[in-house]
Design a protein around this motif. Structure first.
Motif, PDB file in Angstrom:
ATOM      1  N   GLY A  36      37.225  19.104 -38.143  1.00 28.38           N
ATOM      2  CA  GLY A  36      37.645  20.272 -38.919  1.00 28.38           C
ATOM      3  C   GLY A  36      37.100  21.554 -38.334  1.00 28.38           C
ATOM      4  N   LEU A  37      36.386  22.332 -39.152  1.00 23.66           N
ATOM      5  CA  LEU A  37      35.711  23.529 -38.690  1.00 23.66           C
ATOM      6  C   LEU A  37      34.209  23.295 -38.660  1.00 23.66           C
ATOM      7  N   ALA A  38      33.529  24.102 -37.869  1.00 25.34           N
ATOM      8  CA  ALA A  38      32.072  24.061 -37.785  1.00 25.34           C
ATOM      9  C   ALA A  38      31.540  25.473 -37.984  1.00 25.34           C
ATOM     10  N   ALA A  39      30.244  25.588 -38.244  1.00 23.17           N
ATOM     11  CA  ALA A  39      29.591  26.893 -38.340  1.00 23.17           C
ATOM     12  C   ALA A  39      29.029  27.262 -36.965  1.00 23.17           C
ATOM     13  N   ARG A  40      29.393  28.459 -36.491  1.00 24.77           N
ATOM     14  CA  ARG A  40      28.835  28.988 -35.233  1.00 24.77           C
ATOM     15  C   ARG A  40      27.899  30.125 -35.611  1.00 24.77           C
ATOM     16  N   LEU A  41      26.615  29.991 -35.257  1.00 21.67           N
ATOM     17  CA  LEU A  41      25.571  30.931 -35.654  1.00 21.67           C
ATOM     18  C   LEU A  41      24.956  31.521 -34.389  1.00 21.67           C
ATOM     19  N   GLU A  42      25.006  32.839 -34.242  1.00 14.46           N
ATOM     20  CA  GLU A  42      24.526  33.482 -33.015  1.00 14.46           C
ATOM     21  C   GLU A  42      23.507  34.574 -33.347  1.00 14.46           C
ATOM     22  N   THR A  43      22.437  34.622 -32.569  1.00 15.88           N
ATOM     23  CA  THR A  43      21.449  35.691 -32.695  1.00 15.88           C
ATOM     24  C   THR A  43      21.962  36.917 -31.938  1.00 15.88           C
ATOM     25  N   VAL A  44      22.040  38.066 -32.634  1.00 16.32           N
ATOM     26  CA  VAL A  44      22.647  39.262 -32.047  1.00 16.32           C
ATOM     27  C   VAL A  44      21.724  40.460 -32.242  1.00 16.32           C
ATOM     28  N   GLU A  45      22.053  41.541 -31.519  1.00 18.87           N
ATOM     29  CA  GLU A  45      21.388  42.829 -31.722  1.00 18.87           C
ATOM     30  C   GLU A  45      22.385  43.743 -32.415  1.00 18.87           C
ATOM     31  N   VAL A  46      21.948  44.342 -33.513  1.00 19.47           N
ATOM     32  CA  VAL A  46      22.850  45.162 -34.323  1.00 19.47           C
ATOM     33  C   VAL A  46      22.409  46.615 -34.236  1.00 19.47           C
ATOM     34  N   LYS A  47      23.377  47.507 -33.993  1.00 16.61           N
ATOM     35  CA  LYS A  47      23.102  48.940 -33.942  1.00 16.61           C
ATOM     36  C   LYS A  47      23.478  49.560 -35.277  1.00 16.61           C
ATOM     37  N   ILE A  48      22.508  50.252 -35.870  1.00 13.09           N
ATOM     38  CA  ILE A  48      22.774  50.917 -37.146  1.00 13.09           C
ATOM     39  C   ILE A  48      22.430  52.396 -37.031  1.00 13.09           C
ATOM     40  N   LEU A  49      22.880  53.185 -38.008  1.00  8.42           N
ATOM     41  CA  LEU A  49      22.685  54.647 -38.011  1.00  8.42           C
ATOM     42  C   LEU A  49      23.173  55.237 -36.708  1.00  8.42           C
ATOM     43  N   GLY A  50      24.443  54.871 -36.341  1.00  8.64           N
ATOM     44  CA  GLY A  50      25.070  55.436 -35.153  1.00  8.64           C
ATOM     45  C   GLY A  50      24.415  54.982 -33.864  1.00  8.64           C
ATOM     46  N   GLY A  51      23.719  53.909 -33.894  1.00  9.93           N
ATOM     47  CA  GLY A  51      23.101  53.379 -32.695  1.00  9.93           C
ATOM     48  C   GLY A  51      21.690  53.845 -32.475  1.00  9.93           C
TER      49      GLY A  51
ATOM     50  N   GLU B 258      27.060  40.077 -44.292  1.00 11.93           N
ATOM     51  CA  GLU B 258      27.290  41.386 -44.909  1.00 11.93           C
ATOM     52  C   GLU B 258      26.338  42.428 -44.345  1.00 11.93           C
ATOM     53  N   GLY B 259      25.093  42.021 -44.059  1.00 13.10           N
ATOM     54  CA  GLY B 259      24.141  42.956 -43.475  1.00 13.10           C
ATOM     55  C   GLY B 259      24.447  43.238 -42.025  1.00 13.10           C
ATOM     56  N   VAL B 260      24.799  42.203 -41.274  1.00  8.72           N
ATOM     57  CA  VAL B 260      25.113  42.376 -39.849  1.00  8.72           C
ATOM     58  C   VAL B 260      26.360  43.230 -39.679  1.00  8.72           C
ATOM     59  N   ALA B 261      27.332  43.057 -40.579  1.00 12.01           N
ATOM     60  CA  ALA B 261      28.609  43.761 -40.441  1.00 12.01           C
ATOM     61  C   ALA B 261      28.470  45.273 -40.590  1.00 12.01           C
ATOM     62  N   MET B 262      27.325  45.742 -41.134  1.00 12.70           N
ATOM     63  CA  MET B 262      27.131  47.189 -41.230  1.00 12.70           C
ATOM     64  C   MET B 262      27.003  47.813 -39.852  1.00 12.70           C
ATOM     65  N   GLY B 263      26.601  47.038 -38.854  1.00 14.75           N
ATOM     66  CA  GLY B 263      26.465  47.594 -37.503  1.00 14.75           C
ATOM     67  C   GLY B 263      27.171  46.764 -36.463  1.00 14.75           C
ATOM     68  N   GLY B 264      28.074  45.922 -36.879  1.00 14.70           N
ATOM     69  CA  GLY B 264      28.793  45.084 -35.934  1.00 14.70           C
ATOM     70  C   GLY B 264      29.718  44.149 -36.660  1.00 14.70           C
TER      71      GLY B 264
END
Length: 558
Positions: A391-406, A372-378
């Protein structure tokens, strides 16, 4: 039905024939033994009354236990001249099998006493022979017969002993003494009730077992054991073991450190002056009839013993006691911890409601992520994928998130955890609350499958004072709390590239063993230090692009 004692009178002849008297006078080192009568004590009788016609053999044994005189019938042992010494007079059933068991077995009697032969003296002695076996019978109350119509009853003992008692059986069976006896009632369809009558059947005891039902009319039975000898009865509600002062079974039912979900630490003390047999423990489910024996381990420098028993069933009552040879301690009991399922432990259930959630209801209802926090900028960086172990697995990735218009760029590790998440943009560290209520058995290990690809370039940032990261690290861990106190924890950390799903195992180390947990979390993150913040910025060292795949979590309990 009552038990029998046979009294054998052994008399040294006072008025012996003159020739024999002359021999005694000449020898001055001999006495004269004559068995002149047998008295049958009928004050106690068995199902087959014993009379003076009972065939009783007699052995006269010297001090080295060698037989110096034998008679198949005591009546045949007449005018015995013996050197001055102490002798053992042993009497026993001459024509019976002491080892025979069942309805067709005959009562076997035995007894012995010592007599000192003195020169030129005559004296009378007697041997009391008592029943060497135990007796057992089974009867059924009218209430029992009215409630249950289809059942089979038997008495079980050592060496595969099994004596069936028909519904109309009124006879008693003879069994060897010294063995444990258990009542078993089979109601069919796999429903079996069993109850130990005694752990050591006493010679000359008659065990009368009466099957009844409780006042509530359920399948919990009252078993009354009448132990009869010498005309007195001992009635008990349930069979018990008498505590041996030299063998003490520790009562562990309230000791949280010793009773877990699928194992327990049995303990006790052995204070025998001479230990000629191994010290052991026996245990079983309370509802079972068969005991399991395990060797005990002595604590160095003490007389205390212990044994770990596993695997046990969850939320099940067990009985146990310490023993050494034929000596036993008191029987105690404990109940194992109950199992509590962790939802979506296999990570197969995912849903989407704007962001991705590792639950079926489109929210962070049990498992949570920082999506929910990451989705604010991506977009979500913790998702369910078909690239899995099953079945399904969890895929967890470290990302850079742009907020306040980048204008602001922040880094966010991919994560999944048992707990809750509520975005706090000004203080991201407070967005996460680890743990959910948990009242289940304490797990001993977390296992599962993972792949990992660390990112190419490490960012600058704070790290523990004792090390600097050269490569990003994933972290999979489990924690349990009691109140605010951490009582158990285990981590799996690696910076290695693992391209195929590989099994991991995390032993859980308990720093507090005398408390049970009330909260649990399982956490997986693509960057070990991705949760270290100063304001909105991650200050932990990490690498954008680090990706962890994790699947099929499993908790073990022994």
């Amino acid at each position: 039905m009552r038990l029998t004692n046979i009294m054998i009178g052994l008399f040294l002849g006072m008025g012996l024939v003159s020739s024999c008297q002359s021999e005694i006078e000449e020898a001055q080192g001999y006495g004269y033994l004559q068995l002149s009568s047998v008295d049958v004590n009928k004050s106690v009788t068995t199902r087959a009354d014993v009379t003076s016609s009972e065939a009783i053999a007699v052995d006269v044994l010297d001090e080295s236990a060698s037989v110096v005189k034998h008679a198949d019938d005591w009546k045949e042992l007449n005018d015995v001249l013996l050197p001055v010494a102490t002798y053992t007079i042993k009497a026993y059933s001459a024509d019976k099998d002491k080892e025979a068991q069942g309805f067709d077995a005959a009562p076997y009697y035995e007894g012995q006493t010592e007599v000192a032969i003195e020169a030129n003296k005559a004296k009378a002695v007697e041997v009391t022979c008592k029943l060497a076996q135990s007796m057992v019978s089974v009867s059924y109350s009218e209430s029992f017969k009215n409630v249950f119509t289809d059942y089979a009853c038997s008495i079980e003992g050592a060496d595969a002993l099994s004596i069936s008692f028909a519904k109309d059986e009124t006879r008693a069976a003879y069994v060897k003494s010294g063995q444990a006896l258990t009542l078993k009632v089979d109601f069919g369809s796999g429903k079996v009730f069993s109850q130990e009558i005694t752990d050591n059947a006493e010679a000359a005891y008659y065990y009368k077992v009466n099957l009844d039902i409780t006042e509530e009319g359920n399948a919990s039975f009252d078993i009354t054991v009448d132990q009869t000898i010498h005309q007195y009865d001992v009635t008990v509600k349930v069979p018990t073991k008498q505590d041996n002062p030299d063998l003490k079974t520790d009562d562990i039912k309230s000791d949280v450190s010793k009773v877990w979900g699928q194992f327990a630490y049995l303990s006790g003390a052995c204070n025998l002056e001479e230990i000629t047999s191994p010290v052991q423990f026996r245990y079983k489910k309370k509802a079972d009839s068969e005991w399991i024996t395990v060797e005990a381990v002595q604590e160095e420098g003490t007389k205390n013993y212990s044994a770990k028993v596993s695997p046990l069933d969850f939320n099940t009552e067990y009985e146990y006691y310490i023993l050494c040879g034929d000596k036993t301690g008191e029987t105690c009991s404990f109940t194992t911890e109950a199992f509590e399922a962790i939802p979506n432990l296999g990570l197969d259930n995912w849903s989407q409601n704007g962001s991705w959630y590792p639950n079926t209801d489109g929210s962070n209802s049990y498992w949570a992520t920082g999506n929910e926090g990451v989705a604010m900028g991506g977009s979500s960086n913790s998702t369910g994928v078909s690239d899995s172990h099953t079945g399904l697995a969890a895929r967890l990735e470290t990302v850079e998130v742009k907020i306040l218009g980048g204008f602001i760029k922040v880094k966010a590790a991919g994560n999944i955890f048992i707990g809750s998440y509520q975005t706090d943009a000004t203080n991201p560290a407070s967005s996460v609350t680890f743990g959910r209520p948990y009242a289940g058995a304490r797990p001993t290990k977390l296992s599962g499958y993972f792949k990992y690809q660390p990112g190419a370039t490490m960012s600058s940032g704070s790290v523990p004072a004792d090390r600097t990261l050269t490569s990003d690290e994933c972290d999979i861990y489990v924690m349990l709390w009691s109140g605010d106190e951490t009582i158990g924890e285990g981590h799996f950390i690696t910076n290695q590239t693992v391209s195929e799903y590989t099994r991991f195992e995390i032993p859980i180390e308990y720093t507090v063993t005398n408390k049970r947990p009330d909260k649990i979390t399982i956490v997986a993150t693509s960057s070990r230090y991705g949760g270290y913040f100063s304001g909105i910025n991650v200050i932990g060292q990490l690498a954008v692009g680090s990706t962890l795949w994790v699947d099929d979590f499993e908790l073990s309990y022994y």
